[in-house]
Design an enzyme around this catalytic site. Structure first.
Site, mmCIF file in Angstrom:
data_model
loop_
_atom_site.group_PDB
_atom_site.id
_atom_site.type_symbol
_atom_site.label_atom_id
_atom_site.label_comp_id
_atom_site.label_asym_id
_atom_site.label_seq_id
_atom_site.Cartn_x
_atom_site.Cartn_y
_atom_site.Cartn_z
ATOM 1 N N ASP A 7 31.145 33.641 41.200
ATOM 2 C CA ASP A 7 31.576 32.375 40.615
ATOM 3 C C ASP A 7 32.066 31.483 41.750
ATOM 4 O OD1 ASP A 7 32.124 30.671 38.311
ATOM 5 O OD2 ASP A 7 34.242 30.944 38.831
ATOM 6 N N GLU A 9 34.349 27.649 42.681
ATOM 7 C CA GLU A 9 35.134 26.486 42.294
ATOM 8 C C GLU A 9 34.806 25.383 43.288
ATOM 9 O OE1 GLU A 9 36.570 26.466 39.518
ATOM 10 O OE2 GLU A 9 36.741 28.618 39.107
ATOM 11 N N HIS A 57 41.101 24.313 38.017
ATOM 12 C CA HIS A 57 41.294 25.505 38.872
ATOM 13 C C HIS A 57 42.635 25.541 39.606
ATOM 14 C CE1 HIS A 57 40.169 22.730 42.064
ATOM 15 N NE2 HIS A 57 38.915 22.653 41.653
ATOM 16 N N HIS A 150 40.891 28.602 35.847
ATOM 17 C CA HIS A 150 39.683 29.159 36.439
ATOM 18 C C HIS A 150 39.992 29.628 37.859
ATOM 19 C CE1 HIS A 150 36.407 27.459 33.662
ATOM 20 N NE2 HIS A 150 37.570 27.287 33.071
ATOM 21 N N ASP A 155 37.134 35.202 37.584
ATOM 22 C CA ASP A 155 36.017 34.891 36.690
ATOM 23 C C ASP A 155 34.804 35.766 36.989
ATOM 24 O OD1 ASP A 155 37.580 33.022 35.483
ATOM 25 O OD2 ASP A 155 36.390 31.276 36.073
#
Length: 236
Positions: A7, A9, A57, A150, A155
């Site tokens: 994942d 960000e 996030h 997040h 995640d």
């Protein structure tokens, strides 16, 4: 089979308009089982971060100011990933940012066919249903209580569990052979062979005799059924 669930960000939503990666989290799974190996990096994007993104996030410019740039961690990232398939939720988004950063770093991009999109898998399996990561956690009973904001690594860890469920659930690894254990790829595989103590017969001697007579009469003494019929014991 080795796969990397990951994942990211970012500073915003559009890699083509200058948004950059600020976090990558990857976990390794082999034959659908997490191995415990992971890669994680915070990245200084050298640009501002959208307030809307920070609300998602929680990563601020001040927090990332002393973190390495993507160029400084790209070699470690690529070494960890290797040639494994890359699994992500809404993979086109993450793929766009990963490949944009690789281009800027002068590295070859990762081919589209190496990416596996769990959002696509979820829509195929649950058409018309809610298929966000949180919704899939609720559907499969996966604990995501730590996910207040997040975070790429958290995640990725949660997505690895979801991915296993989307593939039909975790299956026991069985290998035919004698009883014992062997280690490979970070996993311990228990081989399954004959039972130490055979199960007691469920058929009566009369039923077994009747079946054997039927096989002899209808299929012949040379049939596979007759050939592999177990040797009768004195007790039978």
């Amino acid at each position: 089979m080795r796969e990397i669930v990951f994942d990211t960000e970012t500073t915003g939503l559009d890699a083509l308009r200058g948004d950059r990666l600020i976090e990558i989290g990857c976990v390794e799974i082999i034959n659908r089982i997490p191995t415990g190996r992971a890669y994680h990096a915070y990245i200084n994007p050298k640009r501002s971060i959208s307030p809307d993104a920070v609300a998602v996030h929680g990563l601020t410019e001040a927090f990332l100011a002393d973190k390495p740039c993507f160029n400084d961690c790209v070699a470690e990232f690529l070494e960890f990933v290797g040639d494994a398939p890359l699994v992500a939720h809404n993979a086109s988004f993450d793929r766009g940012f990963i490949n944009m950063e690789l281009r800027l770093a002068g590295k070859p991009v990762i081919a589209d066919d190496r990416f596996v999109d769990t959002l696509v898998l979820a829509r195929r399996r649950h058409p018309g249903g809610q298929n966000s990561l949180d919704a899939l956690c609720a559907r499969y009973g996966i604990d995501n209580s730590a996910r207040t904001k997040h975070g790429a690594l958290l995640d990725a860890e949660i997505l690895a569990e979801v991915y296993v469920e989307l593939q039909g659930g975790r299956q026991a690894l069985l290998a035919l052979g004698s009883l014992g254990e062997e280690s490979g790829g970070g996993l311990t595989i228990r081989k399954v062979g004959a039972r130490p103590e055979p199960l007691a017969p469920r058929l009566s001697p009369e039923a077994r005799a009747a079946h054997r007579a039927f096989v002899a009469a209808e299929m012949g003494a040379d049939s596979l059924w007759a050939k592999f019929w177990p040797v009768e014991t004195a007790a039978e």
